[in-house]
Enzyme design. Structure first.
Site, PDB file in Angstrom:
ATOM      1  CE  LYS A   9      63.936  51.023  70.647  1.00  0.00           C
ATOM      2  NZ  LYS A   9      64.152  49.954  71.657  1.00  0.00           N
ATOM      3  CE1 TYR A  49      59.224  50.737  73.764  1.00  0.00           C
ATOM      4  CE2 TYR A  49      60.170  52.918  74.107  1.00  0.00           C
ATOM      5  CZ  TYR A  49      60.158  51.697  73.447  1.00  0.00           C
ATOM      6  OH  TYR A  49      61.089  51.437  72.460  1.00  0.00           O
ATOM      7  CG  PHE A  57      63.569  47.730  81.491  1.00  0.00           C
ATOM      8  CD1 PHE A  57      62.887  48.330  80.442  1.00  0.00           C
ATOM      9  CD2 PHE A  57      63.258  46.416  81.809  1.00  0.00           C
ATOM     10  CE1 PHE A  57      61.913  47.648  79.720  1.00  0.00           C
ATOM     11  CE2 PHE A  57      62.276  45.721  81.093  1.00  0.00           C
ATOM     12  CZ  PHE A  57      61.604  46.343  80.047  1.00  0.00           C
ATOM     13  NE  ARG A  85      58.497  41.924  67.627  1.00  0.00           N
ATOM     14  CZ  ARG A  85      58.805  42.575  68.758  1.00  0.00           C
ATOM     15  NH1 ARG A  85      58.615  43.884  68.860  1.00  0.00           N
ATOM     16  NH2 ARG A  85      59.294  41.917  69.776  1.00  0.00           N
ATOM     17  CB  THR A  91      63.839  42.242  73.004  1.00  0.00           C
ATOM     18  OG1 THR A  91      62.528  42.109  72.461  1.00  0.00           O
ATOM     19  CG2 THR A  91      63.899  43.443  73.926  1.00  0.00           C
ATOM     20  NE  ARG A 102      65.952  45.525  68.436  1.00  0.00           N
ATOM     21  CZ  ARG A 102      64.715  45.285  68.876  1.00  0.00           C
ATOM     22  NH1 ARG A 102      64.250  44.048  68.967  1.00  0.00           N
ATOM     23  NH2 ARG A 102      63.928  46.292  69.223  1.00  0.00           N
ATOM     24  CG  ASN A 112      66.796  47.396  71.471  1.00  0.00           C
ATOM     25  OD1 ASN A 112      66.458  48.579  71.356  1.00  0.00           O
ATOM     26  ND2 ASN A 112      65.972  46.470  71.932  1.00  0.00           N
ATOM     27  CG  HIS A 115      59.496  50.375  68.379  1.00  0.00           C
ATOM     28  ND1 HIS A 115      59.069  49.632  69.460  1.00  0.00           N
ATOM     29  CD2 HIS A 115      58.377  50.617  67.632  1.00  0.00           C
ATOM     30  CE1 HIS A 115      57.752  49.450  69.375  1.00  0.00           C
ATOM     31  NE2 HIS A 115      57.314  50.045  68.270  1.00  0.00           N
ATOM     32  CD  GLU A 126      53.859  50.404  68.473  1.00  0.00           C
ATOM     33  OE1 GLU A 126      54.514  50.239  67.423  1.00  0.00           O
ATOM     34  OE2 GLU A 126      54.021  49.697  69.487  1.00  0.00           O
TER      35      GLU A 126
HETATM   36  P1  DAT Z   1      60.881  45.112  71.706  1.00  0.00           P
HETATM   37  O1  DAT Z   1      61.522  46.462  71.522  1.00  0.00           O
HETATM   38  O2  DAT Z   1      61.715  44.020  71.091  1.00  0.00           O
HETATM   39  O3  DAT Z   1      59.447  45.073  71.278  1.00  0.00           O
HETATM   40  P2  DAT Z   1      59.894  45.229  74.443  1.00  0.00           P
HETATM   41  O4  DAT Z   1      58.660  45.834  73.870  1.00  0.00           O
HETATM   42  O5  DAT Z   1      59.739  44.059  75.356  1.00  0.00           O
HETATM   43  O6  DAT Z   1      60.906  44.788  73.282  1.00  0.00           O
HETATM   44  O7  DAT Z   1      60.721  46.338  75.239  1.00  0.00           O
HETATM   45  C1  DAT Z   1      60.837  47.640  74.712  1.00  0.00           C
HETATM   46  C2  DAT Z   1      62.257  48.113  74.882  1.00  0.00           C
HETATM   47  O8  DAT Z   1      62.583  48.161  76.275  1.00  0.00           O
HETATM   48  C3  DAT Z   1      63.312  47.204  74.267  1.00  0.00           C
HETATM   49  O9  DAT Z   1      63.502  47.438  72.893  1.00  0.00           O
HETATM   50  C4  DAT Z   1      64.517  47.572  75.064  1.00  0.00           C
HETATM   51  C5  DAT Z   1      63.949  47.845  76.447  1.00  0.00           C
HETATM   52  N1  DAT Z   1      64.055  46.646  77.276  1.00  0.00           N
HETATM   53  C6  DAT Z   1      63.319  45.517  77.209  1.00  0.00           C
HETATM   54  N2  DAT Z   1      63.705  44.623  78.115  1.00  0.00           N
HETATM   55  C7  DAT Z   1      64.720  45.203  78.790  1.00  0.00           C
HETATM   56  C8  DAT Z   1      65.563  44.802  79.865  1.00  0.00           C
HETATM   57  N3  DAT Z   1      65.421  43.599  80.437  1.00  0.00           N
HETATM   58  N4  DAT Z   1      66.507  45.662  80.290  1.00  0.00           N
HETATM   59  C9  DAT Z   1      66.659  46.885  79.724  1.00  0.00           C
HETATM   60  N5  DAT Z   1      65.909  47.328  78.715  1.00  0.00           N
HETATM   61  C10 DAT Z   1      64.957  46.498  78.253  1.00  0.00           C
HETATM   62 MG    MG Z   2      57.790  46.018  72.052  1.00  0.00          MG
END
Ligand code: DAT
Ligand code: MG
Length: 149
Positions: A9, A49, A57, A85, A91, A102, A112, A115, A126
């Site tokens: 990212k 996303y 968020f 992962r 996450t 991370r 973080n 991805h 993707e």
């Molecule tokens: P991951 O990236 O581990 O697959 P995700 O798909 O649930 O997680 O979410 C995508 C991204 O969104 C994640 O890397 C960071 C952001 N994100 C997720 N939960 C969040 C939260 N509670 N507050 C802020 N950003 C968040």
């Molecule tokens: Mg995800």
């Protein structure tokens, strides 16, 4: 062979962590299948996303993802999605164990640094979204091993 989409990212690129992240996937034994520095549009990121559209968020996430270039990669190998992962960590970086990317380099869930696809099906979606022209896989020509100059 399974493929996964891994992306550094904007904060990961800005902090100079691209090499570190590549190093960990190489060291584990995965094969680098595609790699590109990209400047995605807002629409492209909203598609990536799309499952998170209803989250509070979401706007902040898109804004953060637009803040600089990203490095998109495809890594190939046995259980690449699940193990990818694990290499990334949780996450929320605070819940990530030291030893994960991370866990070692991040604190905030909103920063973080990387991805990784969560299922093989989503990985293929993707990969199609981020590498729409497809990926050429060139086989290594082993005949060069006999040519010594
Ligand atoms: P991951 O990236 O581990 O697959 P995700 O798909 O649930 O997680 O979410 C995508 C991204 O969104 C994640 O890397 C960071 C952001 N994100 C997720 N939960 C969040 C939260 N509670 N507050 C802020 N950003 C968040
Ligand atoms: Mg995800």
């Amino acid at each position: 062979m399974e493929r996964t989409y891994i992306m550094v990212k904007p904060d990961g690129v800005e902090r100079g962590l691209v090499g570190e992240i590549i190093k960990r996937f190489e060291a584990k034994g995965y094969q680098l299948t595609a790699l590109e520095l990209m400047h995605p549009t807002k629409e492209h990121l909203e598609e990536h996303y799309c499952d998170l559209k209803s989250k509070s968020f979401f706007p902040g996430l898109i804004q953060y993802m637009l803040s600089g270039p990203v490095v998109g990669m495809v890594w190939t190998g046995k259980e690449a999605v699940k193990t990818g992962r694990k290499l990334l960590g949780e996450t929320n970086p605070l819940a990530s164990l030291p030893g994960s990317i991370r866990g070692d380099f991040a604190i905030d869930v909103g920063r973080n640094i990387c991805h990784g696809s969560d299922t093989p099906e989503n990985a293929e979606k993707e990969i199609a979204l981020w590498f729409p022209r497809g990926i050429k896989t060139a086989k290594r020509d082993k005949s060069i091993d006999t040519l010594i100059y």
